[in-house]
Motif scaffolding. Structure first.
Motif, PDB file in Angstrom:
ATOM      1  N   GLN A 128      -1.462  15.830  -9.012  1.00  0.00           N
ATOM      2  CA  GLN A 128      -2.479  14.789  -8.877  1.00  0.00           C
ATOM      3  C   GLN A 128      -3.692  15.380  -8.180  1.00  0.00           C
ATOM      4  OE1 GLN A 128      -3.135  10.884  -6.101  1.00  0.00           O
ATOM      5  NE2 GLN A 128      -1.090  11.105  -6.982  1.00  0.00           N
TER       6      GLN A 128
ATOM      7  N   ARG B 105      -6.121  11.406 -10.314  1.00  0.00           N
ATOM      8  CA  ARG B 105      -5.412  11.395 -11.590  1.00  0.00           C
ATOM      9  C   ARG B 105      -4.252  12.354 -11.545  1.00  0.00           C
ATOM     10  NH1 ARG B 105      -7.942  13.710 -15.409  1.00  0.00           N
ATOM     11  NH2 ARG B 105      -7.148  12.574 -17.199  1.00  0.00           N
TER      12      ARG B 105
ATOM     13  N   THR C 137       1.358  11.881 -14.926  1.00  0.00           N
ATOM     14  CA  THR C 137       1.916  10.645 -15.480  1.00  0.00           C
ATOM     15  C   THR C 137       0.973   9.490 -15.175  1.00  0.00           C
ATOM     16  OG1 THR C 137       3.247  10.358 -13.474  1.00  0.00           O
ATOM     17  CG2 THR C 137       4.289  11.426 -15.356  1.00  0.00           C
ATOM     18  N   GLY C 138       0.577   8.783 -16.219  1.00  0.00           N
ATOM     19  CA  GLY C 138      -0.361   7.685 -16.063  1.00  0.00           C
ATOM     20  C   GLY C 138       0.247   6.361 -16.488  1.00  0.00           C
TER      21      GLY C 138
ATOM     22  N   GLY D  66      -1.240   2.093 -16.375  1.00  0.00           N
ATOM     23  CA  GLY D  66      -1.579   1.100 -15.375  1.00  0.00           C
ATOM     24  C   GLY D  66      -0.791  -0.181 -15.539  1.00  0.00           C
TER      25      GLY D  66
ATOM     26  N   LEU E 195       7.574   0.899  -9.278  1.00  0.00           N
ATOM     27  CA  LEU E 195       6.659   2.030  -9.445  1.00  0.00           C
ATOM     28  C   LEU E 195       5.735   2.177  -8.240  1.00  0.00           C
ATOM     29  CD1 LEU E 195       5.783   1.596 -13.221  1.00  0.00           C
ATOM     30  CD2 LEU E 195       7.110   3.464 -12.206  1.00  0.00           C
ATOM     31  N   ALA E 196       5.347   1.047  -7.647  1.00  0.00           N
ATOM     32  CA  ALA E 196       4.484   1.099  -6.470  1.00  0.00           C
ATOM     33  C   ALA E 196       5.176   1.799  -5.304  1.00  0.00           C
ATOM     34  CB  ALA E 196       4.066  -0.306  -6.067  1.00  0.00           C
TER      35      ALA E 196
ATOM     36  N   LEU F 297       7.035   4.331  -5.522  1.00  0.00           N
ATOM     37  CA  LEU F 297       7.012   5.765  -5.789  1.00  0.00           C
ATOM     38  C   LEU F 297       5.613   6.356  -5.737  1.00  0.00           C
ATOM     39  CD1 LEU F 297       9.480   5.800  -8.831  1.00  0.00           C
ATOM     40  CD2 LEU F 297      10.021   6.275  -6.436  1.00  0.00           C
ATOM     41  N   GLU F 298       4.614   5.515  -5.645  1.00  0.00           N
ATOM     42  CA  GLU F 298       3.227   5.978  -5.704  1.00  0.00           C
ATOM     43  C   GLU F 298       2.871   6.785  -4.465  1.00  0.00           C
ATOM     44  OE1 GLU F 298      -0.360   6.540  -7.551  1.00  0.00           O
ATOM     45  OE2 GLU F 298       1.371   5.467  -8.352  1.00  0.00           O
ATOM     46  N   ARG F 299       2.215   7.917  -4.660  1.00  0.00           N
ATOM     47  CA  ARG F 299       1.718   8.757  -3.573  1.00  0.00           C
ATOM     48  C   ARG F 299       0.252   9.058  -3.841  1.00  0.00           C
ATOM     49  NH1 ARG F 299       5.719   7.012  -2.011  1.00  0.00           N
ATOM     50  NH2 ARG F 299       7.528   8.053  -1.067  1.00  0.00           N
ATOM     51  N   THR F 300      -0.583   8.857  -2.819  1.00  0.00           N
ATOM     52  CA  THR F 300      -2.021   9.051  -2.961  1.00  0.00           C
ATOM     53  C   THR F 300      -2.460  10.256  -2.149  1.00  0.00           C
ATOM     54  OG1 THR F 300      -2.349   6.669  -3.245  1.00  0.00           O
ATOM     55  CG2 THR F 300      -4.286   7.985  -2.689  1.00  0.00           C
TER      56      THR F 300
ATOM     57  N   ASP G  41       3.403  16.324  -8.690  1.00  0.00           N
ATOM     58  CA  ASP G  41       4.243  15.293  -9.293  1.00  0.00           C
ATOM     59  C   ASP G  41       5.658  15.792  -9.560  1.00  0.00           C
ATOM     60  OD1 ASP G  41       2.259  13.385  -9.342  1.00  0.00           O
ATOM     61  OD2 ASP G  41       1.597  13.879 -11.364  1.00  0.00           O
TER      62      ASP G  41
END
Length: 215
Positions: free
Chosen positions: A82, A86, A89-90, A92, A112-113, A115-118, A127
């Motif tokens: 990422q 971006r 894996t995408g 929305g 999924l939220a 697992l989200e990493r920013t 990823d």
């Protein structure tokens, strides 16, 4: 998209394995299958059944957010990352709801939220790495990591970050051998029955200004 220099590894298989940046056009299904084999235990609760989950991944790949290993023309390993908001894996909210419907899609979005990493400023987030079974144990994971480090340096990132789950000690050992150190472990007992793991460890690796001899 930028191309990596070709790097051949004579240890891998009967012929050389070549690295390139970006998923080749037409290889989306292969990459999705590799990802599902590696991470299906974690992703399954949100994206099952497997055929639907793999199709979802393939249809929403960001092909320029990966380094792949090729044996001939076949993708045999992939490392996604990422960068600039971006990842490989995408997909929305609307994509999930279109695929799974409203009532099944909403709880999947919640999973999924989790697992989200920013990424933070100056950080490239990985990823994960997926290697075809017949090519494991031959150093390809390390080759992919090396190319990801070069991508990070070229984009002036100061750090590469990843998360590894407690049921994947082999992956953690690989990352430690390549300079990652654990900085935080978060217990996730509520996910053990659902996704198969009970803790996530965040690991960091600094990026030298000229990692791999490139800027």
């Amino acid at each position: 998209m930028p191309q990596a220099e070709n790097r051949d590894d004579p240890r891998a298989g009967s012929g050389p394995v070549t690295l390139r940046r970006g998923v080749p056009e037409g290889a989306e299904d292969t990459v999705a299958a590799l990802y599902w084999e590696a991470f299906g235990r974690k992703l399954g609760a949100a994206l099952n059944p497997p055929a639907t989950g793999q199709r979802f991944i393939a249809e929403h790949l960001h092909r320029d957010r990966a380094v792949v290993a090729l044996a001939g023309d076949e993708v045999v390993a992939v490392a996604g990352y990422q960068l600039d908001g971006r990842g490989l894996t995408g997909g929305g909210v609307s994509d999930v709801l279109d695929t799974y419907g409203l009532f099944q899609g909403m709880p999947r979005l919640a999973l999924l939220a989790l697992l989200e990493r920013t990424a933070t400023a100056g950080q490239l987030v990985m990823d994960g790495i997926a290697v075809s079974a017949e090519f494991r144990g031959r150093g390809i994971g390390g080759l992919l990591l090396g190319e990801v480090f070069r991508v990070a340096a070229e984009n002036r990132c100061r750090q590469v970050r990843l998360d590894v789950i407690d049921v994947n000690p082999r992956a953690r050992s690989l990352y430690e051998r390549h300079g990652f150190t654990a900085v935080h472990t978060e217990g996730t007992p509520y996910l053990r029955r659902l996704m198969g793991f009970g803790a996530v460890t965040t690991m960091h690796r600094p990026v030298p200004p000229r990692a791999g001899g490139q800027q």
